[in-house]
Write an enzyme that holds these catalytic residues in place. Structure first.
Site, short mmCIF file in Angstrom:
data_model
loop_
_atom_site.label_atom_id
_atom_site.label_comp_id
_atom_site.label_asym_id
_atom_site.label_seq_id
_atom_site.Cartn_x
_atom_site.Cartn_y
_atom_site.Cartn_z
N GLN A 47 0.85 -1.20 0.00
CA GLN A 47 0.00 0.00 0.00
C GLN A 47 0.88 1.24 0.00
O GLN A 47 0.38 2.36 -0.10
CB GLN A 47 -0.88 0.01 1.25
CG GLN A 47 -1.79 -1.19 1.37
CD GLN A 47 -2.46 -1.26 2.73
OE1 GLN A 47 -3.38 -0.51 3.03
NE2 GLN A 47 -1.98 -2.15 3.58
N HIS A 60 -1.32 1.64 -4.27
CA HIS A 60 -1.72 3.04 -4.13
C HIS A 60 -0.81 4.00 -4.88
O HIS A 60 -0.75 5.18 -4.56
CB HIS A 60 -1.77 3.41 -2.63
CG HIS A 60 -2.84 2.67 -1.88
ND1 HIS A 60 -2.87 2.55 -0.51
CD2 HIS A 60 -3.92 1.98 -2.33
CE1 HIS A 60 -3.93 1.83 -0.15
NE2 HIS A 60 -4.57 1.47 -1.24
N SER A 62 -2.81 -1.20 9.33
CA SER A 62 -3.91 -1.20 10.30
C SER A 62 -5.15 -1.91 9.74
O SER A 62 -6.18 -1.95 10.41
CB SER A 62 -4.25 0.23 10.69
OG SER A 62 -4.54 0.98 9.54
P1 NAD Z 1 -1.64 1.61 7.81
O1 NAD Z 1 -3.11 1.64 7.70
O2 NAD Z 1 -0.95 0.60 7.04
O3 NAD Z 1 -1.27 1.74 9.45
C1 NAD Z 1 0.03 1.78 9.96
C2 NAD Z 1 0.28 0.49 10.73
O4 NAD Z 1 1.67 0.36 10.93
C3 NAD Z 1 -0.40 0.45 12.11
O5 NAD Z 1 -1.13 -0.75 12.25
C4 NAD Z 1 0.78 0.48 13.09
O6 NAD Z 1 0.55 -0.28 14.26
C5 NAD Z 1 1.88 -0.14 12.22
N1 NAD Z 1 3.24 0.19 12.64
C6 NAD Z 1 3.71 1.33 13.20
N2 NAD Z 1 5.03 1.23 13.43
C7 NAD Z 1 5.41 0.02 12.97
C8 NAD Z 1 6.65 -0.67 12.91
N3 NAD Z 1 7.79 -0.12 13.36
N4 NAD Z 1 6.67 -1.92 12.38
C9 NAD Z 1 5.55 -2.50 11.93
N5 NAD Z 1 4.33 -1.90 11.97
C10 NAD Z 1 4.27 -0.66 12.48
O7 NAD Z 1 -0.96 2.72 7.21
P2 NAD Z 1 -1.43 4.17 7.27
O8 NAD Z 1 -0.34 4.92 7.91
O9 NAD Z 1 -2.78 4.19 7.87
O10 NAD Z 1 -1.48 4.48 5.72
C11 NAD Z 1 -2.52 4.11 4.86
C12 NAD Z 1 -2.17 4.60 3.46
O11 NAD Z 1 -1.48 5.87 3.49
C13 NAD Z 1 -1.17 3.69 2.85
O12 NAD Z 1 -1.86 2.64 2.31
C14 NAD Z 1 -0.45 4.61 1.86
O13 NAD Z 1 -1.16 4.76 0.67
C15 NAD Z 1 -0.39 5.90 2.59
N6 NAD Z 1 0.91 6.04 3.31
C16 NAD Z 1 2.06 5.57 2.73
C17 NAD Z 1 3.28 5.67 3.38
C18 NAD Z 1 4.52 5.13 2.72
O14 NAD Z 1 4.55 4.98 1.50
N7 NAD Z 1 5.58 4.77 3.47
C19 NAD Z 1 3.33 6.27 4.65
C20 NAD Z 1 2.13 6.75 5.23
C21 NAD Z 1 0.93 6.62 4.54
#
Ligand code: NAD
Length: 230
Positions: free
Chosen positions: A86, A104, A171
């Protein structure tokens, strides 16, 4: 066991220094997500949306893959591996994984607002006035909230043929990605690595679920080791 499908969310990149947005109470790097990641936000304030993604792109160029990304590359020694992410970052690519489906979109690409098939590799800022050959403004190659997810069918087909599934750092709230587990009919094992696991409806029905309530850099190498040793 031959094929492993990995579903990753923002959590796999958190320890590289890219913030998730659920962890910050629905904000993404301090921004209201609907203002910066929706067609309405784009229509209302294109400059703010471009600047938000320009900042994300600059940040991405400064961070590196972590032990979670690298461990997934090791799996390819023994299995056919498909990563369905994602994330819009390119950290799985930089770690060296071979097959990655971006549900995404991708931060390092820009596309035409008139013809979505006109897509460019794009590592610098996208500025107002940057146009495609048809004369239309370029936008980030990102799937915003409310937009169709063109890669979801391919992701579902991949998941259907998986012998095991590893879910990391998501999440499980953003659909349709969060519903992909329903397609894992053949999978004998499903692992879910997340320090705050959120068991959604689809996961609650999944057979043989192993929850690893750890961060990606700690939990993913353990799961990979177990799979390589069996
Ligand atoms: P998400 O719905 O995938 O939630 C984040 C998850 O990561 C939570 O369940 C949390 O407990 C977990 N987490 C936090 N720290 C962690 C770690 N160190 N190791 C493993 N898990 C950990 O993601 P979101 O932030 O709700 O984002 C949803 C959408 O937003 C993504 O699908 C994407 O399109 C966009 N997004 C992308 C990025 C990226 O490309 N890196 C970052 C932020 C948001």
């Amino acid at each position: 066991m031959k094929k492993i499908v990995v579903l990753t969310g923002a959590g796999v990149s958190a320890e590289s220094g890219i913030k998730t947005f659920r962890d910050a109470g629905g904000l993404w790097e301090g921004h209201d997500i609907m203002e910066v990641a929706s067609p309405e936000g784009w229509r209302k304030n294109m400059e703010a949306v471009l600047e938000f993604y320009n900042q994300r792109r600059r940040q991405l160029l400064e961070v590196k893959p972590n032990a979670g990304h690298y461990a997934l590359v090791e799996l390819e020694k023994k299995f056919e591996v498909s990563i369905i992410t994602q994330n819009i970052d390119d950290l799985h690519e930089r770690a060296g994984s071979s097959r990655i489906i971006h549900l995404h979109g991708e931060l390092l690409k820009a596309r035409s607002t008139k013809d979505p098939s006109i897509i460019y590799e794009w590592a610098k800022d996208i500025n107002p006035g940057d146009t495609c050959p048809l004369g239309s403004q370029l936008r980030p190659h990102i799937v915003w909230f409310g937009e169709a997810v063109p890669m979801i069918e391919m992701a579902a087909m991949e998941t259907m043929t998986a012998d095991a599934v590893i879910i990391i750092g998501t999440s499980m709230q953003v659909y349709p990605a969060a519903g992909l587990v329903d397609f894992a009919e053949k999978a004998k094992r499903i692992f879910y690595v997340d320090p705050k696991p959120a068991i959604n409806y689809e996961l609650s029905r999944a057979a043989s679920l192993s929850v690893v309530a750890e961060s990606a850099t700690a939990g993913v190498p353990k799961v990979v080791k177990e799979l390589l040793e069996q």
